[in-house]
Design an enzyme around this catalytic site. Sequence first.
Site, short mmCIF file in Angstrom:
data_model
loop_
_atom_site.label_atom_id
_atom_site.label_comp_id
_atom_site.label_asym_id
_atom_site.label_seq_id
_atom_site.Cartn_x
_atom_site.Cartn_y
_atom_site.Cartn_z
N ASN A 120 0.84 -1.20 0.00
CA ASN A 120 0.00 0.00 0.00
C ASN A 120 0.87 1.24 0.00
O ASN A 120 1.95 1.27 0.57
CB ASN A 120 -0.98 -0.03 1.20
N PHE A 124 -1.83 8.08 4.36
CA PHE A 124 -2.65 8.66 5.43
C PHE A 124 -3.91 9.34 4.91
O PHE A 124 -4.23 10.49 5.28
CB PHE A 124 -1.85 9.68 6.27
N ASN A 169 -4.02 5.66 16.60
CA ASN A 169 -2.72 5.84 15.96
C ASN A 169 -2.70 7.22 15.28
O ASN A 169 -3.59 7.53 14.50
CB ASN A 169 -2.56 4.69 14.95
N SER A 205 5.55 5.07 8.86
CA SER A 205 4.90 4.76 7.58
C SER A 205 5.84 5.19 6.46
O SER A 205 6.38 6.30 6.48
CB SER A 205 3.59 5.51 7.46
N ASN A 207 4.92 5.91 3.50
CA ASN A 207 4.18 6.60 2.44
C ASN A 207 3.98 8.10 2.66
O ASN A 207 3.26 8.74 1.91
CB ASN A 207 2.82 5.92 2.24
N THR A 208 4.57 8.63 3.72
CA THR A 208 4.58 10.09 3.92
C THR A 208 6.04 10.49 3.91
O THR A 208 6.83 10.00 4.73
CB THR A 208 3.92 10.47 5.26
N LYS A 247 5.56 3.42 17.10
CA LYS A 247 5.57 2.34 16.11
C LYS A 247 6.80 2.49 15.21
O LYS A 247 7.01 3.56 14.63
CB LYS A 247 4.29 2.38 15.29
N ASN A 276 5.99 -1.64 11.36
CA ASN A 276 5.18 -1.13 10.26
C ASN A 276 5.52 -1.91 8.98
O ASN A 276 6.26 -2.88 9.03
CB ASN A 276 5.46 0.37 10.08
#
Length: 385
Positions: A120, A124, A169, A205, A207-208, A247, A276
């Site tokens: 993915n 966010f 979260n 994450s 993806n940011t 995390k 993660n």
Amino acid sequence: MLFDFIFRQLRPLIFSGDAETAHERMLTIVESISKIPGLIPLLRRQFMEEHSVLRTQLFGRSLQNPIGLAAGFDKDGRIHPALFALGFGFVEIGTVTPYPQAGNPRPRLFRLPEDEALINRLGFNNHGASEMAELLASTLKRFIPKDTDIFELNSNLTANIASGMLGINIGKNKDTLLEKASDDYVSCLSMLHPYADYFTLNISSPNTEDLRNLQEKDALRVLLDSVCACRDKLDQNHSRKTPLLVKLSPDLDETALGSSIRVMKEFSIQGVIVANTTVKRPELKSKQRNENGGLSGKPLQKRSTEMIRNVFQKLGTEIPIIGVGGIFSGADAYDKIRAGASAVQIYTALIYEGPGQVRKVKRELAKLLNEDGFSSVSDAVGVDS
Ligand SMILES: Cc1cc2nc3c(=O)[nH]c(=O)nc-3n(C[C@H](O)[C@H](O)[C@H](O)COP(=O)(O)O)c2cc1C
């Protein structure tokens, strides 16, 4: 079991379309049917199966079992009462950011069925902390007596709607500069403090852009300094003790992990979530294997368990670890517990195996603990490390 049967029948249809569209449809259907009186107790009757050996303590609170739902499944907290009814001991909603944001362009969620994995790069996508607060307030109202001041409830808020803990979260908006990231975490914490049994700081994450730099020692120190001060103040005002978790990414190397852990020990942090999704690509078979984003599921399993072992060796029982990554069976959960996890979370397996997965993992884990002569989960934590 009726709902398991329905999932198995519908699975080919669900899996034939776009992964994110299927997930959104599921959220909408579950959200609507959850409002039908009697539906949540019906789900509970279908899925709840508790085992005394699984009863445990986390952050000083009692849990029916150590199996939780990982963040990202219910980003806005739309269906958590139904998720508790599947038998999870705790449910983590989010990642939520202060302001709503759309996330990355679609398609951004991919199934890798031959690898029992997902990739993915959602980024966010969420409705923002203020909408989440409103939703949680209205959900609570459906389950608690009218005119109850939520601050007067006992420490475990969700005990009123389920016998589990609700984690939230939190993250930062895409447009917030990294130097200002602490403000976003503080803002989410302030808006959502009444509703969370614990908060997780998502600094991992992939993806940011640059988010994972917050794991670096100096940035982490600045972040934890602000967030812990805010949590302590809110807790003091409302006579509560809200655990804060961090995390981590499975892609941290040994040196970076060591320094992150050392910084965490300087602060009042109650838990670490390992791990993660990964940007690494072990050998994969599925067509979509070259998509960018975070990989989850089976290919993450070994790396996450090794990292739990490593973190446990650094932390001991001082700060509990929540293990996540590729758990599909009770044996997978047991491996992570024996490596040092006090509790575990699941995401990808729920997509592939459906709602009966929680009951299955619990049943298998209870059997393994009993066979090995453990009288509780906590006795098995870290025995292999
Ligand atoms: C589609 C998807 C979305 C996710 N979104 C989030 C998120 O918003 N915040 C977060 O901390 N983790 C997120 N995760 C990571 C999971 O919480 C979990 O750490 C990871 O998937 C490994 O567990 P699994 O192998 O059981 O899926 C997401 C995972 C997936 C598959």
